[in-house]
Each structure stands twice: as structure tokens, then as C-alpha cells.
Motif scaffolding. Sequence first.
Motif, PDB file in Angstrom:
ATOM      1  N   PHE A  90     -63.153   9.148  34.889  1.00 16.16           N
ATOM      2  CA  PHE A  90     -64.314   8.393  35.356  1.00 16.16           C
ATOM      3  C   PHE A  90     -64.773   8.928  36.707  1.00 16.16           C
ATOM      4  CE2 PHE A  90     -64.911   5.045  32.361  1.00 16.16           C
ATOM      5  CZ  PHE A  90     -63.664   4.837  31.788  1.00 16.16           C
ATOM      6  N   THR A 101     -68.348  -0.496  43.593  1.00 16.09           N
ATOM      7  CA  THR A 101     -68.180   0.875  43.125  1.00 16.09           C
ATOM      8  C   THR A 101     -68.760   0.949  41.718  1.00 16.09           C
ATOM      9  OG1 THR A 101     -66.174   1.167  44.439  1.00 16.09           O
ATOM     10  CG2 THR A 101     -66.528   2.704  42.622  1.00 16.09           C
ATOM     11  N   PHE A 103     -69.355   2.932  38.206  1.00 12.43           N
ATOM     12  CA  PHE A 103     -68.664   3.914  37.387  1.00 12.43           C
ATOM     13  C   PHE A 103     -69.569   4.496  36.310  1.00 12.43           C
ATOM     14  CE2 PHE A 103     -64.213   3.551  38.627  1.00 12.43           C
ATOM     15  CZ  PHE A 103     -64.231   2.388  39.368  1.00 12.43           C
ATOM     16  N   GLY A 104     -69.303   5.752  35.972  1.00  8.82           N
ATOM     17  CA  GLY A 104     -69.922   6.347  34.800  1.00  8.82           C
ATOM     18  C   GLY A 104     -69.247   5.834  33.535  1.00  8.82           C
ATOM     19  N   GLN A 105     -69.692   6.327  32.398  1.00  4.76           N
ATOM     20  CA  GLN A 105     -69.149   5.842  31.125  1.00  4.76           C
ATOM     21  C   GLN A 105     -67.862   6.530  30.725  1.00  4.76           C
ATOM     22  OE1 GLN A 105     -72.624   6.000  28.381  1.00  4.76           O
ATOM     23  NE2 GLN A 105     -72.351   3.784  28.356  1.00  4.76           N
TER      24      GLN A 105
ATOM     25  N   TYR B  35     -62.509  -6.128  38.656  1.00  3.21           N
ATOM     26  CA  TYR B  35     -63.433  -5.471  37.746  1.00  3.21           C
ATOM     27  C   TYR B  35     -63.081  -5.863  36.317  1.00  3.21           C
ATOM     28  CZ  TYR B  35     -64.971  -2.312  41.479  1.00  3.21           C
ATOM     29  OH  TYR B  35     -65.494  -1.786  42.636  1.00  3.21           O
ATOM     30  N   GLY B  42     -67.269   2.146  31.708  1.00  7.17           N
ATOM     31  CA  GLY B  42     -66.575   2.115  32.987  1.00  7.17           C
ATOM     32  C   GLY B  42     -66.425   0.684  33.473  1.00  7.17           C
TER      33      GLY B  42
END
Lengths: 112, 110
Positions: A90, A101, A103-105, B35, B42
Motif C-alpha cells: 500500500f 492518512t 491509502f491507495g487500493q 482505521y 486500503g
Amino acid sequence: NAGVTQTPKFQVLKTGQSMTLQCAQDMNHNSMYWYRQDPGMGLRLIYYSASEGTTDKGEVPNGYNVSRLNKREFSLRLESAAPSQTSVYFCASRYRVLLETFFGQGTRLTVV
Amino acid sequence: TQLLEQSPQFLSIQEGENLTVYCNSSSVFSSLQWYRQEPGEGPVLLVTVVTGGEVKKLKRLTFQFGDARKDSSLHITAAQPGDTGLYLCAGAKGAQKLVFGQGTRLTINP
């Protein structure tokens, strides 16, 4: 809004091959990160870049190199892939600490 | 060595039940975040806690930061199938590094 974009999404490599994972963010964030995620291990920091022109090692940097090409782009390179590098990678970015933050996939990498 | 230990690692309960997930460390963190991650995606931020003893509520989710800023908990009331996912706590170490726990995989059965 694209956010954080990673390419490729999937990749299979043979042991010893090299490849570069690309990451770009369009949020004007200063900091960018590369993490790997393995079952039962959470996310572990590989490298990070606090600002354009700087990079620093994280928890698990061995076998990887990074380049902060400009403020938008942060790439991760595997020079000689090993089966132990099979993981989901990631890329992430953040404006500053305490903020979210993003995140990409993820890139699912398999080294055979 | 995992800096942040989450428990339990797996939890499967019925819809309508309550649950608590714990995030513990021997280190002090300047802030802690939770999260949630869906399969193939993600992680996405749920909350940030900064002050020792702080409690934040997000609908049916209640987050608490320990007085000594070494631990945190996530409590879900009346869990729903939509709560299913991987929950990750993350602590800030210094100005740049975010250290993650190993995650709690939560399954809510209808």
C-alpha cells in the motif's frame, strides 16, 4: 477526486526479477509512505518520504528502494524479488501528523 | 515484535450484540487512530484520539484513549453486518511514522 493511485493492482514475478511499483497522489500532501500488509502482521512501514527530496527507512526496508520523484509521485523498487516479498503493498500519503492518512487500493504481489 | 497489540485478532458475533476491540502497547503515543479496511481496499480513517482519557463517539462506535496514552479501545453497540471488516489501530511515533497493530477481523452474522 483520484486520491492515491497505485499501479499495478496485481503482479506475479519470478524470483530474481525486478519491478517498480508506482504511486501518485493529487492532494498536495507532503508525506508519502509505502507499507506492506501480511496476514496477522498488520501494516508494516517499508520507507517513507517526509517531503519532496527526502526518504527514510521504515521498519522493514531490506530488499527495497524508493524514489520521491516529485511532490506527487513516490515509487517502490524491488531489485531482485524474493518469495518473502509476496505481500500486498500500500502506498499512502498525508498532509501532516494527526490528520488522515490516505491509502491507495493496494498492489497484490506474488513472487514465485 | 509488534509495537501495538490488538485483541482479539478474530471476532465473529451475531447482529445486535455488543463488542469491544483492544489496542495495547508498552509505548506512549502522541496520538492514536483507528482505521477500517474492506477486502481489496486500503484502510480508511474512522477516528483520531489525542488526549489521554479522551472518548469519541461515531454513531454506534465509541473510541477511548487510555489515560497514559498507551492503549485504546473500540466499542461497537448493536453490531450490524455492515460493521464487518478489518479494524486497525495505529499510533503516531514522532512526526512522521504511523505504527499499526496487526488488526482485528470482525464478522457480524445476520
